[in-house]
Design a protein around this motif. Structure first.
Motif, PDB file in Angstrom:
ATOM      1  N   ALA A   1       0.842  -1.196   0.000  1.00  0.00           N
ATOM      2  CA  ALA A   1       0.000   0.000   0.000  1.00  0.00           C
ATOM      3  C   ALA A   1       0.873   1.241   0.000  1.00  0.00           C
ATOM      4  CB  ALA A   1      -0.916  -0.010   1.217  1.00  0.00           C
ATOM      5  N   GLY A   2       0.660   2.146  -0.960  1.00  0.00           N
ATOM      6  CA  GLY A   2       1.404   3.391  -1.039  1.00  0.00           C
ATOM      7  C   GLY A   2       0.599   4.540  -0.468  1.00  0.00           C
ATOM      8  N   ALA A   3       0.978   5.755  -0.844  1.00  0.00           N
ATOM      9  CA  ALA A   3       0.291   6.930  -0.315  1.00  0.00           C
ATOM     10  C   ALA A   3      -1.129   7.021  -0.841  1.00  0.00           C
ATOM     11  CB  ALA A   3       1.072   8.190  -0.676  1.00  0.00           C
ATOM     12  N   SER A   4      -1.304   6.759  -2.138  1.00  0.00           N
ATOM     13  CA  SER A   4      -2.651   6.893  -2.707  1.00  0.00           C
ATOM     14  C   SER A   4      -2.971   5.785  -3.703  1.00  0.00           C
ATOM     15  CB  SER A   4      -2.793   8.263  -3.387  1.00  0.00           C
ATOM     16  OG  SER A   4      -1.779   8.442  -4.372  1.00  0.00           O
ATOM     17  N   HIS A   5      -2.184   4.738  -3.707  1.00  0.00           N
ATOM     18  CA  HIS A   5      -2.470   3.585  -4.556  1.00  0.00           C
ATOM     19  C   HIS A   5      -1.891   2.341  -3.894  1.00  0.00           C
ATOM     20  CE1 HIS A   5       1.729   4.039  -5.664  1.00  0.00           C
ATOM     21  NE2 HIS A   5       1.673   2.923  -6.372  1.00  0.00           N
ATOM     22  N   SER A   6      -2.298   1.179  -4.373  1.00  0.00           N
ATOM     23  CA  SER A   6      -1.794  -0.091  -3.843  1.00  0.00           C
ATOM     24  C   SER A   6      -1.562  -1.044  -5.003  1.00  0.00           C
ATOM     25  CB  SER A   6      -2.787  -0.714  -2.851  1.00  0.00           C
ATOM     26  OG  SER A   6      -3.015   0.138  -1.747  1.00  0.00           O
ATOM     27  N   CYS A   7      -0.716  -2.048  -4.781  1.00  0.00           N
ATOM     28  CA  CYS A   7      -0.417  -3.059  -5.798  1.00  0.00           C
ATOM     29  C   CYS A   7      -0.380  -4.438  -5.150  1.00  0.00           C
ATOM     30  CB  CYS A   7       0.933  -2.793  -6.475  1.00  0.00           C
ATOM     31  SG  CYS A   7       1.017  -1.252  -7.431  1.00  0.00           S
ATOM     32  N   ALA A   8      -0.754  -5.456  -5.923  1.00  0.00           N
ATOM     33  CA  ALA A   8      -0.698  -6.844  -5.460  1.00  0.00           C
ATOM     34  C   ALA A   8       0.104  -7.676  -6.445  1.00  0.00           C
ATOM     35  CB  ALA A   8      -2.102  -7.418  -5.310  1.00  0.00           C
ATOM     36  N   LEU A   9       0.945  -8.565  -5.907  1.00  0.00           N
ATOM     37  CA  LEU A   9       1.685  -9.538  -6.707  1.00  0.00           C
ATOM     38  C   LEU A   9       0.907 -10.849  -6.691  1.00  0.00           C
ATOM     39  CD1 LEU A   9       4.236 -10.661  -8.151  1.00  0.00           C
ATOM     40  CD2 LEU A   9       5.186 -11.090  -5.874  1.00  0.00           C
TER      41      LEU A   9
END
Length: 858
Positions: free
Chosen positions: A815-823
């Motif tokens: 989770a980043g400041a205003s977005h998130s990513c999944a592997l």
């Protein structure tokens, strides 16, 4: 005279147990009959009839004994020049019945077996059973790291995973789909591969304990699972009864495995004797009788093996003399190739076979049209009814005297030379000789631009679908030839007459920063995308990119982290590199000058295990269990008792126990101790240190109220979270958007339980939201939903977890400041939330409240 009982099979602990022929003397049989009241019965089996000394503790003897009143004994003997010499003799007295399953290693003094031929004699009440087995020298086989098949290719990666690309109509890429891919995709569930082989429409790999797994087409039972259906499998299945394998070779309609003792077992189509037995499909591996091999190769519809003394034997289809015995009749039994006595490796192609000899020359035999035999001869005086040239005995490939390996394909062949160059010969309509032309050659020609080859493989299917791939020393794959299904792994063109690089881009870790993202790729390189104003993408520019770009020349990366406008990686040497914004010294290189390429963090007292990146400070967990931090320190987030910035690492004070995990938030940091406790330091304005207060601390303080041991931690803008041993999560600190996940928006300076979360495997804390990967492979997020960063299709905040839409098979979330990513397990990356700077990696897009797939990974 002896009466013989039939061979039977049973499965013991996943190992195929072969019951060998049991001999019973006529006198003993009569005795047994006269003593019917005793009901003396013995049966016995071995898990492997041949094995190396190092495997005697894995191999097992199972014997079943039933008697009302008889003593039982067994004797192990080794055959010597003077006869059988007893190794061990055991006699058991008393009345008993039942079965025993004992390690064969226990037969030998100090559990060390001498090479040789052995027998085990079991007897009771006049009934006896004899088994025989061999202890042989373990084979040293070469790991096969690259495979070129009809319309697909595969690579064994440095992390022991397997990636495949090209045609996938039969699931031969192993990624749970049947969709073709012109770039590599990760084979599902393969994590400790030792070798890979691909041909026809299936792929096989060798995994620990010598087990073989295959996937793709299952026509004729060629996956070896013991079943003729389903017709295909897009995920790996285990080949039945194969253990202690040291090599595997996938042919067009059949496959073979070489076991440690030299036994060869094959399975699949057998119309021409392909698997070494009588005609008919064999979905379960069968022994190829009469040979003891040191290497194997399964071709189009024939197979070959190098034997222990250097001779070569082949079996199967022989229409073009590819068995090499001077005949053209098929053979279900191995036949000796004429005139070869010093072979060191073998390759069976379409209707062609080649062997490397001990003097590093190559001999080939079989179909020769187009110059496929490489001897410079246009015709060999033999032709089939269609006029196709062939030679049923070996000829010498012209001009090669330094060959180290050979791969026979479909109408062509290639060899790796001691200079690490590749030479090919034969048909070249699709550029499969790799010399920049499409002209056939009956003598070897050099492949363009290959100067550091480690391994070579050619496709052995249809002649009009030929291509080849080489692994080069920089761990890259280069392929050439036909590309109509994307089998070169490079994208678009129909064919390439010169080598092109396959794009091995599956991800193994991810990191989300403030407005950029990074992925650690399976080959140890790093790609980043999004905002690049401070050089945080690491590609030598400050130009933002909405699709992934490689980080400079960084290689050997094993861990990555993304801060506000900078990024870091731990590389294989244990050094740490960072790039991007450096206003507060967060690159750790002794300066405050930003860098758009990686620079080394200086002053770490030992090598790093992992790294964490906060807003403007970084921390490294070192191999000795201590922690050092660098960069901004306005709230004491460096943990050294001061609030002064430091552009080089300083030791975090007060951590008296060994640390096993770290996390860096906006202006605070946390450490996970080996006993499961958590300590935090730095800013505490919202209670993010978890010690029941809101007072900053420039040295670590203990988090109170966790209730049980933690196994992972995460730090956000002004909150922190811990994954507990039971799979639940507790969070503490700011809660204005519901980022603590407890159903409220009230801040808490001590941990509170996240509602509804069970079975969590990992977690990540963003600016004002949190996410977790669950045991189901799903991802749940909670807290701030602006710009869709909860991923559930909404922009409404949620103070309790909601499921991220469409995510299955997740391995990791960031989770980043205003977005998130999944592997995902496929090696692909999906992101959601704000995309103002391209941080979702999908090109032009304002934001997405549901996950989108990052372009090019994979």
């Amino acid at each position: 005279m002896r009466a013989h009982r039939p061979i039977t099979c049973s499965v013991l602990g996943g190992l195929l147990a072969l019951t060998l022929v049991v001999g019973v003397s006529a006198a003993a049989a009569a005795s047994a009959t006269s003593q019917a009241a005793r009901s003396v019965r013995i049966s016995a089996s071995l898990t492997e009839p041949s094995f190396s000394p190092g495997e005697v503790n894995s191999a097992r003897l199972l014997y079943r004994f039933s008697s009302r009143s008889a003593s039982f004994s067994y004797r192990v003997s080794r055959k010597t020049r003077s006869g059988w010499q007893t190794v061990r003799s055991v006699r058991l007295r008393g009345s008993f019945s039942g079965s025993r399953n004992i390690k064969v290693g226990s037969f030998f003094p100090r559990r060390k077996a001498t090479l040789g031929h052995y027998r085990i004699e079991l007897s009771a009440g006049g009934t006896s059973t004899t088994l025989q087995f061999d202890v042989v020298k373990a084979l040293n086989t070469t790991t096969v790291p690259v495979a070129a098949a009809d319309k697909q290719s595969c690579a064994l990666l440095s992390d022991s995973k397997v990636e495949c690309w090209g045609d996938n109509s039969k699931g031969q890429l192993g990624n749970r789909t049947t969709s073709a891919s012109p770039t590599p995709v990760l084979a599902n569930g393969i994590k400790q591969a030792k070798a890979v082989s691909s041909e026809g429409f299936n792929t096989c790999t060798l995994v620990p304990v010598g087990v073989v797994k295959c996937w793709g087409d299952n026509a004729n039972g060629k996956l070896g699972s013991g079943l003729m259906s389903p017709s295909l499998s897009s995920v790996p299945v285990t080949v039945s009864g194969i253990v202690f394998a040291v090599a595997v070779s996938a042919g067009f309609d059949h496959s073979c495995a070489l076991l440690s003792g030299g036994t060869v077992r094959c399975w699949g189509r057998n119309n021409s004797g392909d698997v070494g037995g009588s005609k008919g499909s064999n979905p379960v591996p069968i022994n190829v009788n009469g040979i003891r091999a040191t290497s194997i190769s399964a071709g189009y519809r024939h197979s070959c093996a190098v034997l222990a003394g250097g001779k070569v034997a082949c079996w199967g289809n022989n229409h073009f003399g590819q068995l090499g015995n001077g005949k053209t009749s098929n053979s279900g039994k191995p036949v000796t190739v004429s005139g070869i006595k010093t072979a060191i490796s073998i390759s069976a192609g379409n209707d062609l076979s080649c062997a490397v000899l001990s003097n590093h020359t190559i001999k080939c035999w079989g179909r020769g049209d187009g110059g496929a035999l490489g001897d410079g001869v246009a015709t060999h005086g033999h032709a089939d009814a269609s006029g196709i040239d062939f030679k049923s005995t070996p000829v010498t490939v012209k001009g090669l005297s330094t060959a180290t390996s050979v791969s026979a394909g479909s109408g062509f062949a290639c060899a790796r030379l001691s200079s690490k160059q590749i030479s090919c010969w034969g048909k070249n309509a699709d550029g499969q000789l790799g010399n920049g032309s499409t002209t056939d050659s009956s003598t070897p020609v050099a492949v363009n631009g290959i100067s550091a080859a480690v391994a070579i493989d050619t496709s052995a299917g249809a002649a009009d679908e030929a291509h080849a791939c080489a692994l080069v020393s920089d761990r890259k794959i280069k392929c050439w030839g036909n590309n109509d299904a994307g089998q070169l792994g490079s994208g678009g063109q129909n064919f390439s007459a010169a080598p092109v690089a396959a794009v091995l881009t599956s991800a193994s870790a991810i990191a989300a920063g403030a407005a950029h993202s990074c992925a650690l790729l399976s080959n140890g390189t790093v790609d980043c995308w999004g905002s690049n104003a401070a050089g945080q993408l690491g590609n030598g520019t400050t130009t933002s990119s909405s699709t992934p770009v490689p980080v400079g020349t960084l290689t050997g990366a094993g861990v990555i982290a993304a801060g506000s406008a900078y990024s870091c990686a731990v590389i294989s040497t244990g050094a740490t590199s960072c790039w991007g914004d450096n206003a507060a010294g967060q690159l750790g290189n002794g300066s405050t000058t930003s860098s758009s390429t990686p620079v080394t963090v200086t002053g770490l007292t030992t090598t790093a295990k992992t790294v964490a990146a906060g807003s403007s400070h970084g921390c490294a967990l070192l191999t000795d269990g201590t922690v050092q931090c660098w960069g901004g320190n306005s709230a004491g987030q460096l943990g050294n008792g001061s609030t002064a910035n430091s552009s080089t690492p300083v030791a975090v004070s007060g951590l008296t126990s060994t640390v096993k995990g770290i996390a860096a938030g906006f202006a605070h940091s946390c450490a996970l101790i080996t006993d499961g406790t958590v300590q935090c330091w730095g800013s505490n304005s919202a209670g993010q240190l978890g010690n029941g207060s809101t007072t900053n601390s420039s040295t670590p303080v203990a988090v109170t109220g966790l209730g049980m041991a933690a196994k992972a931690i995460a730090a956000g803008f002004d909150h922190s979270c811990a994954l507990l041993a039971d799979g639940t999560i507790k969070c503490w600190g700011g809660n204005s958007a519901g980022q603590l996940g407890n159903g409220s928006t009230t801040a808490s300076s001590s941990p509170v339980a996240v509602s509804t979360i069970t079975g969590a495997l990992s977690l990540s804390a963003g600016s004002s939201n949190s996410c977790a990967v669950l045991s189901t492979g799903a991802v749940d997020c909670w807290g701030d939903a602006s710009k869709g960063k909860l991923g559930n299709g909404s922009t409404t905040n949620s103070s309790s977890p909601v499921a991220v839409a469409g995510i299955t098979g997740a391995l990791e979330v960031s989770a980043g400041a205003s977005h998130s990513c999944a592997l995902l397990t496929s090696g692909s990356v999906r992101c959601w939330g704000d995309n103002a700077a391209g941080e979702l990696g999908v090109g032009a897009l304002d934001y997405s409240s549901t996950p989108v797939e990052v372009i090019g990974i994979p």
